[in-house]
Design a protein around this motif. Structure first.
Motif, PDB file in Angstrom:
ATOM      1  N   LEU A 140      -3.337  -2.292   5.656  1.00  0.00           N
ATOM      2  CA  LEU A 140      -2.074  -1.848   5.908  1.00  0.00           C
ATOM      3  C   LEU A 140      -1.933  -0.994   6.890  1.00  0.00           C
ATOM      4  N   THR A 141      -1.257  -1.267   7.666  1.00  0.00           N
ATOM      5  CA  THR A 141      -1.022   0.036   9.003  1.00  0.00           C
ATOM      6  C   THR A 141       0.439   0.406   9.330  1.00  0.00           C
ATOM      7  N   GLN A 142       0.598   1.529   9.781  1.00  0.00           N
ATOM      8  CA  GLN A 142       1.842   2.007  10.770  1.00  0.00           C
ATOM      9  C   GLN A 142       1.310   2.646  12.084  1.00  0.00           C
ATOM     10  N   THR A 143       2.162   2.685  12.886  1.00  0.00           N
ATOM     11  CA  THR A 143       1.875   3.609  14.000  1.00  0.00           C
ATOM     12  C   THR A 143       2.935   4.500  14.175  1.00  0.00           C
ATOM     13  N   ARG A 144       2.632   5.959  14.618  1.00  0.00           N
ATOM     14  CA  ARG A 144       3.775   6.977  14.681  1.00  0.00           C
ATOM     15  C   ARG A 144       3.462   7.612  15.820  1.00  0.00           C
ATOM     16  N   ARG A 145       4.366   8.208  16.471  1.00  0.00           N
ATOM     17  CA  ARG A 145       4.113   9.162  17.716  1.00  0.00           C
ATOM     18  C   ARG A 145       3.339  10.478  17.184  1.00  0.00           C
ATOM     19  N   ARG A 146       3.477  10.846  16.016  1.00  0.00           N
ATOM     20  CA  ARG A 146       2.999  12.144  15.756  1.00  0.00           C
ATOM     21  C   ARG A 146       2.050  11.882  14.308  1.00  0.00           C
ATOM     22  N   HIS A 147       1.386  12.795  13.761  1.00  0.00           N
ATOM     23  CA  HIS A 147       0.610  12.700  12.767  1.00  0.00           C
ATOM     24  C   HIS A 147       0.792  13.778  11.714  1.00  0.00           C
ATOM     25  N   ARG A 148       2.248  14.287  11.422  1.00  0.00           N
ATOM     26  CA  ARG A 148       2.336  15.518  10.529  1.00  0.00           C
ATOM     27  C   ARG A 148       2.921  15.093   9.027  1.00  0.00           C
ATOM     28  N   HIS A 149       2.799  15.881   8.051  1.00  0.00           N
ATOM     29  CA  HIS A 149       3.309  15.543   6.746  1.00  0.00           C
ATOM     30  C   HIS A 149       4.151  14.508   6.582  1.00  0.00           C
ATOM     31  N   GLN A 150       5.308  14.545   7.515  1.00  0.00           N
ATOM     32  CA  GLN A 150       6.481  13.723   7.629  1.00  0.00           C
ATOM     33  C   GLN A 150       6.084  12.166   8.010  1.00  0.00           C
ATOM     34  N   GLU A 151       5.245  12.015   8.744  1.00  0.00           N
ATOM     35  CA  GLU A 151       4.906  10.520   8.963  1.00  0.00           C
ATOM     36  C   GLU A 151       3.878  10.120   7.852  1.00  0.00           C
ATOM     37  N   PHE A 152       2.964  10.988   7.323  1.00  0.00           N
ATOM     38  CA  PHE A 152       2.030  10.450   6.431  1.00  0.00           C
ATOM     39  C   PHE A 152       2.927  10.135   5.108  1.00  0.00           C
ATOM     40  N   LEU A 153       4.093  10.789   4.994  1.00  0.00           N
ATOM     41  CA  LEU A 153       5.043  10.540   3.828  1.00  0.00           C
ATOM     42  C   LEU A 153       5.708   9.252   4.155  1.00  0.00           C
ATOM     43  N   GLN A 154       5.959   8.985   5.355  1.00  0.00           N
ATOM     44  CA  GLN A 154       6.436   7.590   5.528  1.00  0.00           C
ATOM     45  C   GLN A 154       5.568   6.501   5.428  1.00  0.00           C
ATOM     46  N   PHE A 155       4.377   6.734   5.608  1.00  0.00           N
ATOM     47  CA  PHE A 155       3.246   5.798   5.397  1.00  0.00           C
ATOM     48  C   PHE A 155       3.103   5.604   3.841  1.00  0.00           C
ATOM     49  N   LEU A 156       3.213   6.770   3.128  1.00  0.00           N
ATOM     50  CA  LEU A 156       3.087   6.496   1.728  1.00  0.00           C
ATOM     51  C   LEU A 156       4.206   5.548   0.928  1.00  0.00           C
ATOM     52  N   ARG A 157       5.341   5.843   1.701  1.00  0.00           N
ATOM     53  CA  ARG A 157       6.491   4.994   1.189  1.00  0.00           C
ATOM     54  C   ARG A 157       6.222   3.495   1.621  1.00  0.00           C
ATOM     55  N   HIS A 158       5.648   3.498   2.741  1.00  0.00           N
ATOM     56  CA  HIS A 158       5.522   1.697   3.038  1.00  0.00           C
ATOM     57  C   HIS A 158       4.482   1.287   2.290  1.00  0.00           C
ATOM     58  N   ILE A 159       3.410   2.143   1.805  1.00  0.00           N
ATOM     59  CA  ILE A 159       2.436   1.662   0.606  1.00  0.00           C
ATOM     60  C   ILE A 159       3.241   1.261  -0.585  1.00  0.00           C
ATOM     61  N   GLU A 160       3.848   2.165  -0.973  1.00  0.00           N
ATOM     62  CA  GLU A 160       4.799   1.982  -2.408  1.00  0.00           C
ATOM     63  C   GLU A 160       5.505   0.585  -2.328  1.00  0.00           C
ATOM     64  N   ALA A 161       6.082   0.372  -1.105  1.00  0.00           N
ATOM     65  CA  ALA A 161       6.966  -0.674  -1.120  1.00  0.00           C
ATOM     66  C   ALA A 161       6.021  -1.945  -0.948  1.00  0.00           C
ATOM     67  N   SER A 162       4.854  -1.866  -0.415  1.00  0.00           N
ATOM     68  CA  SER A 162       3.930  -3.219  -0.176  1.00  0.00           C
ATOM     69  C   SER A 162       3.178  -3.550  -1.630  1.00  0.00           C
ATOM     70  N   VAL A 163       2.871  -2.258  -2.233  1.00  0.00           N
ATOM     71  CA  VAL A 163       2.085  -2.755  -3.546  1.00  0.00           C
ATOM     72  C   VAL A 163       2.841  -3.057  -4.856  1.00  0.00           C
ATOM     73  N   PRO A 164       2.566  -4.353  -5.426  1.00  0.00           N
ATOM     74  CA  PRO A 164       3.298  -4.582  -6.572  1.00  0.00           C
ATOM     75  C   PRO A 164       3.340  -3.454  -7.607  1.00  0.00           C
ATOM     76  N   LYS A 165       4.696  -3.419  -8.088  1.00  0.00           N
ATOM     77  CA  LYS A 165       4.859  -2.291  -8.877  1.00  0.00           C
ATOM     78  C   LYS A 165       4.082  -2.298 -10.343  1.00  0.00           C
ATOM     79  N   LYS A 166       3.609  -3.235 -10.673  1.00  0.00           N
ATOM     80  CA  LYS A 166       2.720  -3.365 -11.910  1.00  0.00           C
ATOM     81  C   LYS A 166       1.279  -2.922 -11.772  1.00  0.00           C
ATOM     82  N   LEU A 167       0.950  -2.388 -10.472  1.00  0.00           N
ATOM     83  CA  LEU A 167      -0.376  -2.060 -10.294  1.00  0.00           C
ATOM     84  C   LEU A 167      -0.442  -0.585  -9.991  1.00  0.00           C
ATOM     85  N   GLU A 168      -1.464   0.099 -10.420  1.00  0.00           N
ATOM     86  CA  GLU A 168      -1.814   1.468 -10.234  1.00  0.00           C
ATOM     87  C   GLU A 168      -2.540   1.606  -8.836  1.00  0.00           C
TER      88      GLU A 168
END
Length: 234
Positions: free
Chosen positions: A99-127
């Motif tokens: 699972l990937t995303q591209t961003r112009r920078r790599h601050r904590h803001q961009e990392f948090l956006q990627f975590l949200r992308h992971i959260e939306a992509s992984v079924p809620k029943k899974l840890e």
């Protein structure tokens, strides 16, 4: 001198680099992460997560001369820089899918956006078990608060100087060799598009990496290295 070196198998022009971790919880972290690889938990997904920053969109000043019978590919030694991008990636160690995303920078803001992308992509029943290194972005207070508010996310940090323990580094090497290092990109948008194309093709026929190293084998190898270092006079 060359004959002497050859007779004794000496190669003074070569070096082997190493870095011994100073992490006080080194053993516990190695056993924890390798345990996830060898014995993944039920009803959970294990994701090896990291970012590859400063990927340059390099364009050669003259067209490539293609590989042919009897001669190698011709590439100009100079290039034009069109900018950079950062590739965030989460490798599912069970399936090999990325699972990937591209961003112009790599601050904590961009990392948090990627975590949200992971959260939306992984079924809620899974840890969700995240394997990450000790980069400051991964431990930012905002990121920690976001993770604390989501109990199904569990973070496993690699030992310091031991980022190779993260399987996503293997995948980063693959995309670097196959799609980035020898690529020609006319813009950052072109670079991002080609990265996306590679990821889609990779996921279409992906396989998980076969992890064979046990915690004990890693610790035994490290013990031999420590003894070798302790036995030198440097």
């Amino acid at each position: 001198m060359q004959r002497v070196w050859k007779a004794f198998g000496l190669q003074p022009h070569r070096q082997k680099h190493f870095k011994i971790s100073t992490d006080p919880f080194f053993v516990e972290k190695v056993r924890d992460i390798v345990g996830l690889y060898l014995h993944p938990p039920d009803h959970a997904i294990v994701l090896a997560v990291d970012e590859k920053s400063q990927i340059q969109a390099l364009d050669r000043t003259q067209p490539l001369l293609p590989l042919g019978l009897g001669y190698v590919e011709g590439v100009t030694h100079d290039y034009v820089r069109h900018g950079t991008t950062t590739l965030f990636a989460a490798l599912d160690v069970a399936s090999g899918r990325v699972l990937t995303q591209t961003r112009r920078r790599h601050r904590h803001q961009e990392f948090l956006q990627f975590l949200r992308h992971i959260e939306a992509s992984v079924p809620k029943k899974l840890e969700v078990h995240l394997i990450v290194d000790n980069y400051a972005t991964h431990k930012h207070a905002t990121v920690r608060r976001w993770l604390a508010a989501r109990p199904r996310f569990q973070v496993h940090y690699t030992p310091t100087y031991f980022s190779w323990l993260n399987q996503v580094e293997i995948w980063f090497n693959i995309i670097t060799q196959r799609a980035i290092r020898r690529g020609t990109f006319r813009s950052v948008r072109d670079l991002v598009a080609k990265i996306g194309s590679f990821v889609r093709e990779y996921n279409r026929c992906c396989r998980p990496f076969v992890w064979t190293a046990t915690p004990d084998s890693i610790l035994e190898k490290l013990e031999r290295l420590c003894k070798a270092v302790a036995g030198t006079r440097h």
